[in-house]
Design a protein around this motif. Structure first.
Motif: not given
Ligand SMILES: Cc1cc2nc3c(=O)[nH]c(=O)nc-3n(C[C@H](O)[C@H](O)[C@H](O)COP(=O)(O)OP(=O)(O)OC[C@H]3O[C@@H](n4cnc5c(N)ncnc54)[C@H](O)[C@@H]3O)c2cc1C
Length: 467
Positions: A156-172, A183-189
């Protein structure tokens, strides 16, 4: 667990009252009354509605009645995740199409930010911290459970609203040994201290001229907005029903929601553990189980850890059984230690729980029946969306129609749960199957076919669960 205090209202209210002092009492209604708009329920939804009514029409005579104390229900004791509805985008697209789905999600985004700016503007220190929500996997079966949300946002053209991240980023961001496979990051929160927000809102309402009667239960609410209460009859031009799961006890709403429960435990301050985990960015974290775990840090260095797998039913709500459940607190401790084994010798100070108003679509529902306007069905995500709900319900009560009242969560196409006792029996059997499936997946086992079949029933019936 020796020091664990299991109370109805939980740690947040204790913290808020000890820091800010007890709120000045609002007297029970004693006799008959009138109002332009009667608001029933002093949680976030009722209070944001009252706030918006005064903002839109300062001369409006608003009377709010609360069965117990404002903000002492789930609004003062939730996990404090302030979330958008982007997570529900796949369901919204399916139900109302892309354009209307995006409108709802964008409106929910404004609500998250508006809560922060309201706190700044009105001097309410609710510990509002803008930080992303991180959705993770704690078993192999959960890995990629977020893909449909990420994909839907991209489409829907809102790619920034939910982005997939890798395991290293989750652990960081939070190095739990249980987190795997990205995992997934939902930045507006954001996250808040929920009781500070609720009590701050109550104080500002009183200052703005809203009349509040606590310990005043509405027993009957007629379609012409006449309410019979424990203290007298109220006649109003319009009424707003904002009573969360208790709406299931009001005629006309029984089949539109089911009652479940969620529970939280909180640790003593453990800043050293947070440092060790690298969990210092304020991220709220949720796993991808059906009965999900949700966890966050607090400003004073604690971990609050919740689980949405408590018992169900309106009867349980009436008897207070959804709120205090010591065996469940013990279970939560075991779950918490799986996430963070380094907490083994640390103290859990408080445990509490509360009802959840589950909607069949996982989306909140707003609407009107004659002069009575209603909102419920937040399904465990009401902190952010209740602000939007207040904007909607105030407009409905003032009969002002605009783009807010045209959102697709207002008067949605009805979807119903089966009637009682089928709903309670079926719901309890399905809940047990979902818990068993989650547990089997956590242990890397395949779930037995009967449990698998029962756990898949909600989906087959077109009811929406997280996955
Ligand atoms: C343990 C737990 C954790 C949660 N965590 C989160 C989270 O992290 N993020 C999130 O977004 N959501 C979360 N939620 C859900 C969130 O708390 C709710 O969606 C939100 O607070 C709903 O606000 P409300 O005003 O609709 O309901 P409530 O806060 O329940 O307010 C309704 C009020 O109506 C009153 N009432 C009921 N019946 C009557 C009557 N007949 N007459 C008068 N008054 C009546 C009640 O006493 C209550 O005070 C959680 C909920 C629980 C229980």
């Amino acid at each position: 667990m020796t020091n664990l205090r299991h109370t109805r209202t939980g740690w947040w209210l204790e913290e808020a009252v000890s820091a800010l002092g007890p709120p000045e009492p609002a007297p029970p209604l004693n006799g008959d009354a009138t109002a332009d708009v009667l608001v029933v329920g002093g949680g976030y939804l009722g209070m944001w509605t009252a706030w918006q009514l005064k903002r839109l029409e300062p001369g409006c005579d608003v009377l709010l009645v609360e069965a117990e104390l404002c903000g002492h229900g789930p609004s003062g004791r939730n996990g404090g995740f302030v979330s958008t509805l982007w997570d529900d985008l796949p369901t919204l697209r399916e139900r109302v199409g892309d354009e209307k789905a995006v409108e709802v999600c964008r409106a929910s985004e404004r609500a998250v930010r508006s809560i922060g700016s309201w706190c700044d503007e009105h001097g309410v220190d609710a510990w509002y911290t803008a930080a992303p929500t991180m959705v993770v996997a704690t078993s192999d079966a959960q890995v990629g459970a977020w893909n449909d949300v990420v994909e839907a946002c991209r489409e829907v053209g809102a790619a920034d609203e939910a982005t997939a991240i890798d395991e290293a980023e989750v652990h960081r961001r939070c190095a739990s040994p249980l987190f795997r496979g990205g995992g997934m990051l939902l930045p507006v929160a954001a996250n808040i201290q929920p009781a500070r927000l609720a009590l701050g809102l109550r104080r500002r309402l009183l200052e703005s001229g809203v009349r509040i009667h606590e310990h005043t239960r509405v027993r009957r609410l007629a379609r012409d907005a006449t309410a019979e209460t424990s203290g007298g009859t109220i006649r109003a031009g319009h009424a707003v029903l904002a009573v969360n799961a208790a709406a299931a006890g009001f005629p006309g709403h029984r089949l539109s929601l089911a009652v479940a429960s969620s529970h939280i435990v909180v640790t003593e301050p453990v800043p050293d553990v947070l440092e060790e985990l690298g969990w210092t960015g304020g991220e709220a974290v949720a796993d991808s189980r059906t009965m999900l775990h949700y966890l966050r840090t607090t400003r004073d260095g604690r971990i609050a850890f919740g689980w949405g797998g408590g018992t169900m039913g309106l009867g349980g709500l009436r008897l207070g059984r959804l709120e205090v459940d010591p065996p469940l607190a013990q279970l939560l401790r075991e779950h918490l230690l799986r996430f963070f084994p380094q907490l083994r010798d640390r103290t859990l100070t408080n445990a509490w729980g509360g009802p959840i108003d589950v909607s069949p679509t996982h989306l909140p529902i707003f609407g009107s029946r004659a002069a009575v306007h209603h909102g419920y069905g937040f399904t465990g995500n009401g902190v952010g969306p209740s602000h939007l709900g207040g904007e909607i319900l105030a407009r409905l009560a003032l009969d002002r129609r605009d783009e807010v009242t045209r959102l697709a969560i207002v008067e949605p196409e009805p979807k119903r749960f089966p009637p009682e006792p089928l709903r309670w029996v079926g719901g309890s059997v399905i809940r047990h199957a979902l818990v068993r499936r989650d547990e089997a997946e956590d242990e890397g086992r395949t779930v037995d076919p009967v449990t698998g079949l029962i756990a898949s029933l909600p989906r087959r019936l077109g009811l929406h669960l997280p996955r």
